[in-house]
Design a protein around this motif. Structure first.
Motif, PDB file in Angstrom:
ATOM      1  N   ARG A 220       8.907  12.718 -37.690  1.00 34.17           N
ATOM      2  CA  ARG A 220      10.254  13.163 -37.307  1.00 34.17           C
ATOM      3  C   ARG A 220      10.182  14.453 -36.499  1.00 34.17           C
ATOM      4  O   ARG A 220      10.931  14.636 -35.532  1.00 34.17           O
ATOM      5  CB  ARG A 220      11.103  13.358 -38.555  1.00 34.17           C
ATOM      6  N   ILE A 230      14.609  10.257 -36.031  1.00 35.48           N
ATOM      7  CA  ILE A 230      14.390   9.053 -36.817  1.00 35.48           C
ATOM      8  C   ILE A 230      14.612   9.385 -38.298  1.00 35.48           C
ATOM      9  O   ILE A 230      14.373  10.517 -38.726  1.00 35.48           O
ATOM     10  CB  ILE A 230      12.965   8.474 -36.628  1.00 35.48           C
ATOM     11  N   CYS A 325      10.832   5.752 -44.698  1.00 34.26           N
ATOM     12  CA  CYS A 325      11.985   5.396 -43.873  1.00 34.26           C
ATOM     13  C   CYS A 325      13.191   5.220 -44.783  1.00 34.26           C
ATOM     14  O   CYS A 325      13.247   4.265 -45.575  1.00 34.26           O
ATOM     15  CB  CYS A 325      11.718   4.119 -43.084  1.00 34.26           C
ATOM     16  N   ILE A 332       9.383   2.036 -38.288  1.00 35.89           N
ATOM     17  CA  ILE A 332      10.075   2.027 -36.998  1.00 35.89           C
ATOM     18  C   ILE A 332       8.979   1.933 -35.938  1.00 35.89           C
ATOM     19  O   ILE A 332       8.154   2.841 -35.809  1.00 35.89           O
ATOM     20  CB  ILE A 332      10.921   3.295 -36.810  1.00 35.89           C
ATOM     21  N   HIS A 336      11.615   3.934 -27.864  1.00 34.16           N
ATOM     22  CA  HIS A 336      12.989   4.413 -27.955  1.00 34.16           C
ATOM     23  C   HIS A 336      13.821   3.671 -26.920  1.00 34.16           C
ATOM     24  O   HIS A 336      13.325   3.301 -25.846  1.00 34.16           O
ATOM     25  CB  HIS A 336      13.021   5.923 -27.699  1.00 34.16           C
ATOM     26  N   PHE A 344       7.415   4.749 -31.130  1.00 36.30           N
ATOM     27  CA  PHE A 344       7.372   5.128 -32.538  1.00 36.30           C
ATOM     28  C   PHE A 344       6.369   4.265 -33.302  1.00 36.30           C
ATOM     29  O   PHE A 344       6.223   3.072 -33.041  1.00 36.30           O
ATOM     30  CB  PHE A 344       8.743   4.938 -33.194  1.00 36.30           C
ATOM     31  N   HIS A 382      13.300   0.283 -32.906  1.00 39.59           N
ATOM     32  CA  HIS A 382      14.172   1.443 -33.081  1.00 39.59           C
ATOM     33  C   HIS A 382      15.649   1.081 -32.951  1.00 39.59           C
ATOM     34  O   HIS A 382      16.518   1.790 -33.498  1.00 39.59           O
ATOM     35  CB  HIS A 382      13.803   2.523 -32.048  1.00 39.59           C
ATOM     36  N   GLU A 383      15.978   0.002 -32.257  1.00 37.52           N
ATOM     37  CA  GLU A 383      17.392  -0.345 -32.065  1.00 37.52           C
ATOM     38  C   GLU A 383      18.105  -0.581 -33.382  1.00 37.52           C
ATOM     39  O   GLU A 383      19.323  -0.380 -33.488  1.00 37.52           O
ATOM     40  CB  GLU A 383      17.531  -1.570 -31.153  1.00 37.52           C
ATOM     41  N   VAL A 385      17.761   1.193 -35.988  1.00 34.09           N
ATOM     42  CA  VAL A 385      18.148   2.522 -36.459  1.00 34.09           C
ATOM     43  C   VAL A 385      19.446   2.950 -35.793  1.00 34.09           C
ATOM     44  O   VAL A 385      20.378   3.446 -36.442  1.00 34.09           O
ATOM     45  CB  VAL A 385      17.029   3.544 -36.176  1.00 34.09           C
TER      46      VAL A 385
END
Length: 397
Positions: A220, A230, A325, A332, A336, A344, A382-383, A385
């Motif tokens: 992070r 994240i 997480c 993840i 990005h 990630f 990542h989407e 998230v």
């Protein structure tokens, strides 16, 4: 130590098992002709999650992709010598294929094991369901009072030397031309929607076309250097090695009590741990062992489940960290959505070691080919998230 050059096609931040697996698979890919630098702040790896984990692998997950990821991990470990040998030399992986044993203490837990079993068998995993009577016959050391069902892996599950896996990836990657430096990334250069460089504590600024964030509990922090975020935080896990006055007779796998407390053999001793009831985020430099967890949570549960464990003595203990997480306990993985050359590999939540071969291969495929070519790992992207859409796994230890 100076980096051999000031510009690389791929810079990997974090050189433990995930970073080194990614470097390894990049270097192996015949379609990749670029350069790779791995930046690792501590070459002893003494405080890495890799070194401090319980070093195990299982196929007993609820989600098909997690089953397949670990099946590839098992295959990689079984072929470890041919996969990572350098001039005929290879670390000893020490794979103990003793299986996992999940225990259910009520009908709801039994239902979860049955549902998971259907998924696992459909993926080709060799897993058996055992009623209490069958558990008692197969595992004579086990107290089956209150149990409704057990699920045990017949092949492909067990434990191994985590440091050997890391060093195998690392040594082979270096032999194939990957550069490593011992330094710490303190800044990430970003120009609009692209990462352009990293700056190290040692004063080097290194240009890159792709950055892979494989920095474990610092993931992070590294993301925030690039203006990204994240839901990943360090969670402490204390592990205890005990001597048992009466060694257990019969087969012993990594056994998970319905309480969540687990143990497995560790040589002539036994390794024990749990996900503690009180489980806050911790400072990434806090490695204090929580001895109260052993006295209040671990020993009482296991002394009931395994009568021989009423007489045990702690002979060693340590604490490590999960890069946890908080969205869904799954990694993840991948780019990005806006800064697409920032990849990630964060939030493994305790699964990173066993998933490292498949995740390293998947990241290499993204970098070289622009997409996954073997296992489809897009569900970890990542989407989810951004959308607040958890990708759930029921079998979390």
């Amino acid at each position: 130590m100076q980096a051999p050059r000031t510009s690389y096609d791929v810079v990997i931040v974090g050189g433990a098992v995930i970073g080194s697996a990614t470097a390894y698979f990049l270097a192996l890919d015949p379609d990749f002709t670029g350069s790779v630098l791995v930046i690792e702040k501590d070459w002893s790896y003494a405080r890495s999650a890799t070194a401090l984990s319980s070093s195990s692998i299982r196929h007993q997950f609820s989600n098909p992709i997690n089953v397949k990821i670990s099946q590839f991990g098992t295959d990689f470990i079984r072929r470890f010598r041919e996969n990572v040998a350098v001039d005929g030399d290879v670390p000893e992986i020490g794979f103990h294929e003793n299986g996992y044993l999940f225990l259910a203490g009520d009908e709801r837990g039994a239902g979860v094991l049955r549902a998971n079993h259907e998924t696992q068998v459909a993926c080709g995993a060799e897993v058996s369901l055992l009623a209490p009577e069958a558990l008692a016959r197969r595992f004579p050391w086990l107290n089956t009072d209150g149990l409704t069902l057990g699920s045990t892996g017949e092949r492909g599950e067990g434990w191994f030397d985590s440091s050997a896996l890391l060093q195998g990836f690392r040594r082979k990657a270096r032999a194939l031309g990957v550069d490593y430096i011992e330094d710490e990334v303190v800044a990430v250069g970003r120009a609009g929607d692209r990462i352009v460089s990293v700056t190290t504590k040692g004063g080097q600024t290194i240009a890159c076309d792709v950055l892979v964030n494989a920095s474990g509990t610092n993931g992070r922090h590294v993301a925030r250097m690039a203006g990204l975020d994240i839901p990943v935080e360090p969670r402490r896990r204390s592990l205890f090695v005990v001597d048992c006055r009466t060694p257990l007779e019969g087969p012993v796998g990594l056994t998970i009590d319905p309480s969540g407390v687990f143990f497995r053999p560790e040589g002539r001793f036994y390794l024990m741990g749990t996900a503690p009831r009180h489980d806050p985020a911790v400072d990434p430099d806090d490695f204090a062992v929580m001895h109260d967890e052993f006295e209040e949570e671990i020993w009482p549960a296991l002394a009931h489940r395994v009568p021989a464990f009423e007489a045990i003595k702690v002979v060693n203990a340590w604490a490590g960290h999960y890069d946890y997480c908080t969205l869904d306990h799954n990694v993840i993985l991948g780019p990005h959505g806006v800064v697409k050359n920032f990849l990630f590999a964060n939030g493994f939540s305790g699964h990173g070691l066993q998933q490292s071969p498949a995740m390293g291969r998947g990241l290499a495929e993204l970098i070289v080919h622009g997409g996954f070519r073997t296992l489809d790992l897009s569900s970890f992207g990542h989407e989810r998230v951004v959308a607040g859409r958890p990708f759930l796994e029921q079998a979390v230890i």
